[in-house]
Design an enzyme around this catalytic site. Sequence first.
Site, mmCIF file in Angstrom:
data_model
loop_
_atom_site.group_PDB
_atom_site.id
_atom_site.type_symbol
_atom_site.label_atom_id
_atom_site.label_comp_id
_atom_site.label_asym_id
_atom_site.label_seq_id
_atom_site.Cartn_x
_atom_site.Cartn_y
_atom_site.Cartn_z
ATOM 1 C CE LYS A 181 123.664 104.289 97.121
ATOM 2 N NZ LYS A 181 123.522 103.693 99.210
ATOM 3 C CD GLU A 225 127.326 101.777 100.159
ATOM 4 O OE1 GLU A 225 126.432 102.369 99.970
ATOM 5 O OE2 GLU A 225 128.271 102.257 99.899
ATOM 6 N N GLY A 251 126.371 113.483 101.921
ATOM 7 C CA GLY A 251 127.458 112.187 101.850
ATOM 8 C C GLY A 251 128.701 112.909 101.918
ATOM 9 N N GLY A 252 129.746 112.397 102.161
ATOM 10 C CA GLY A 252 130.767 112.795 101.651
ATOM 11 C C GLY A 252 131.874 113.490 100.870
ATOM 12 C CD GLU A 309 137.184 114.071 97.400
ATOM 13 O OE1 GLU A 309 136.928 114.030 96.400
ATOM 14 O OE2 GLU A 309 137.424 115.056 97.874
ATOM 15 C CB THR A 310 130.150 110.871 98.462
ATOM 16 O OG1 THR A 310 130.868 110.349 98.646
ATOM 17 C CG2 THR A 310 128.889 110.551 97.200
ATOM 18 N N GLY A 311 129.889 113.867 96.719
ATOM 19 C CA GLY A 311 129.255 115.120 96.237
ATOM 20 C C GLY A 311 129.769 116.049 94.789
ATOM 21 C CD GLU A 314 121.679 118.392 103.863
ATOM 22 O OE1 GLU A 314 121.263 119.757 104.415
ATOM 23 O OE2 GLU A 314 121.114 118.109 103.851
ATOM 24 C CB CYS A 348 127.585 116.356 108.226
ATOM 25 S SG CYS A 348 126.161 117.201 108.946
HETATM 26 P P1 NAD Z 1 128.994 108.639 101.515
HETATM 27 O O1 NAD Z 1 130.195 109.618 100.686
HETATM 28 O O2 NAD Z 1 130.550 107.653 101.236
HETATM 29 O O3 NAD Z 1 127.931 107.615 100.919
HETATM 30 C C1 NAD Z 1 126.640 109.002 100.678
HETATM 31 C C2 NAD Z 1 125.533 108.187 100.108
HETATM 32 O O4 NAD Z 1 126.362 108.572 98.553
HETATM 33 C C3 NAD Z 1 125.561 106.722 100.043
HETATM 34 O O5 NAD Z 1 124.379 105.976 100.178
HETATM 35 C C4 NAD Z 1 126.575 106.134 99.312
HETATM 36 O O6 NAD Z 1 126.711 104.922 98.726
HETATM 37 C C5 NAD Z 1 126.395 107.510 98.105
HETATM 38 N N1 NAD Z 1 127.454 107.071 97.244
HETATM 39 C C6 NAD Z 1 128.826 106.729 97.519
HETATM 40 N N2 NAD Z 1 129.357 106.717 96.293
HETATM 41 C C7 NAD Z 1 127.889 107.532 94.927
HETATM 42 C C8 NAD Z 1 128.782 107.805 94.196
HETATM 43 N N3 NAD Z 1 129.844 107.827 93.156
HETATM 44 N N4 NAD Z 1 127.609 108.142 92.815
HETATM 45 C C9 NAD Z 1 126.395 107.836 93.686
HETATM 46 N N5 NAD Z 1 125.960 107.396 95.287
HETATM 47 C C10 NAD Z 1 126.984 107.506 95.658
HETATM 48 O O7 NAD Z 1 128.935 108.752 102.676
HETATM 49 P P2 NAD Z 1 128.476 108.317 104.309
HETATM 50 O O8 NAD Z 1 130.152 108.062 104.490
HETATM 51 O O9 NAD Z 1 127.467 108.117 104.357
HETATM 52 O O10 NAD Z 1 128.577 109.504 105.423
HETATM 53 C C11 NAD Z 1 129.533 110.456 106.000
HETATM 54 C C12 NAD Z 1 129.423 111.919 104.955
HETATM 55 O O11 NAD Z 1 127.821 112.443 105.208
HETATM 56 C C13 NAD Z 1 130.184 111.985 106.464
HETATM 57 O O12 NAD Z 1 131.574 112.916 105.516
HETATM 58 C C14 NAD Z 1 129.621 113.466 106.903
HETATM 59 O O13 NAD Z 1 130.017 114.967 106.895
HETATM 60 C C15 NAD Z 1 128.610 113.586 106.087
HETATM 61 N N6 NAD Z 1 127.333 114.394 106.108
HETATM 62 C C16 NAD Z 1 126.174 115.378 106.275
HETATM 63 C C17 NAD Z 1 125.700 116.176 106.642
HETATM 64 C C18 NAD Z 1 125.384 117.074 106.120
HETATM 65 O O14 NAD Z 1 124.672 117.947 106.334
HETATM 66 N N7 NAD Z 1 125.897 118.230 105.620
HETATM 67 C C19 NAD Z 1 124.962 115.085 106.977
HETATM 68 C C20 NAD Z 1 125.171 113.871 107.517
HETATM 69 C C21 NAD Z 1 126.439 113.404 106.455
#
Ligand code: NAD
Length: 347
Positions: free
Chosen positions: A183, A186, A236-237, A239-241, A258, A292
Amino acid sequence: MSKQFSKDMFQGKTYKMFIDGEYVPAEDNALFSVEDPFDSSEIAKVAEGKKADIDLAIRSAERAFNEWKKVTKAERAEIIEKMGALFEKSLDRLAVLESYQTGRPIREMKAQLSRLPEWFKYYAAVLRTMEEHVRPFGEGYHAFSSRMPLGVVALITPWNHPLLILTKKLVPALAAGNCVVIKPSELAPLTTIELGEIANAAGLPKGVMNIVPGFGKEAGVALTKDKRIAKIDVTGGTETGKVIAGIAGNNLTKISCELGGKASVLFFDDMDVDRAVNAAVFAAYIAAGQTCVQGARLLVQQSVYAEFIDKLVQKVKSIKIGNPLDPNTQMGPLISENQRNIMKRYT
Ligand code: NAD
């Protein structure tokens, strides 16, 4: 602009989802727009996956798993190596599309993507050379350990390094004999969707890799809540995690996260100041600061602080901001208006 590829080649296309080796529309034919962060114009329309599409993708992955888990390590290595070689051949095209959809300068994306074929080569080599263990246990017993694939794995990726983050999840998952449902973000799903063609051309069996673009709250939630998923790997972010980890905990699904982070960079007085300033600017401003591991805090020894800051300010002022697809551009736009509003709150 890149000599061979330009943004016009991708503009106005409709990208479908990739399920069971085929590009297919969403079950309800829904589409969403992916925008160029540079000028907010529409790049392409993308099939919007929802629960029914996730279900189709998981069923396809489950069917494929019954066969993929029986494929020998040597054969898996060959397919993965071939995927890497085809990925390498597509680097120029993928770099232009990656730059276009993320707003990151083409010079950054060329440099970043050029390292990704190494992941395919590395895991193909691991498959060919990995050893398993016979362990001493006791008279009359023969104990050995063997690594087994988990099943269907969900890979959820962010927009800031779409192919980099995906590659380091996807290649080991496939090498281990798992099937995947991806996934992508978007905001930047296009390069990921293009991998379907590479997988088919490399001979990856149908259904082993499925890609369902869509929104986190719909496709992402459906994927992470599904109990047929053996493991979730999300970047991802924070909060998402937390949300996804909560769901995984409730279902006792394995999970790797991550998430968001920032880094501190330390500078001492035995440094070469010019080199150190270059490193500090790289750490802080790559991807317009949206990473990140961003070097958000610089800790500088007091005796060289004044010189360091003076050179740092000059260097930052010299950064060329502009169209990401111009090879001279050193910094592009932020990914979205939403991100710009978040950033404004930091100043
Ligand atoms: P995001 O959390 O908005 O989205 C990440 C992914 O999760 C997307 O595919 C999104 O559609 C999906 N998602 C969002 N809400 C969800 C839910 N409730 N259930 C399931 N899936 C969901 O993050 P972003 O803006 O796409 O990416 C930027 C973030 O990622 C930043 O916080 C950055 O620090 C982090 N990041 C971390 C690393 C790492 O290795 N630690 C690497 C790159 C980016």
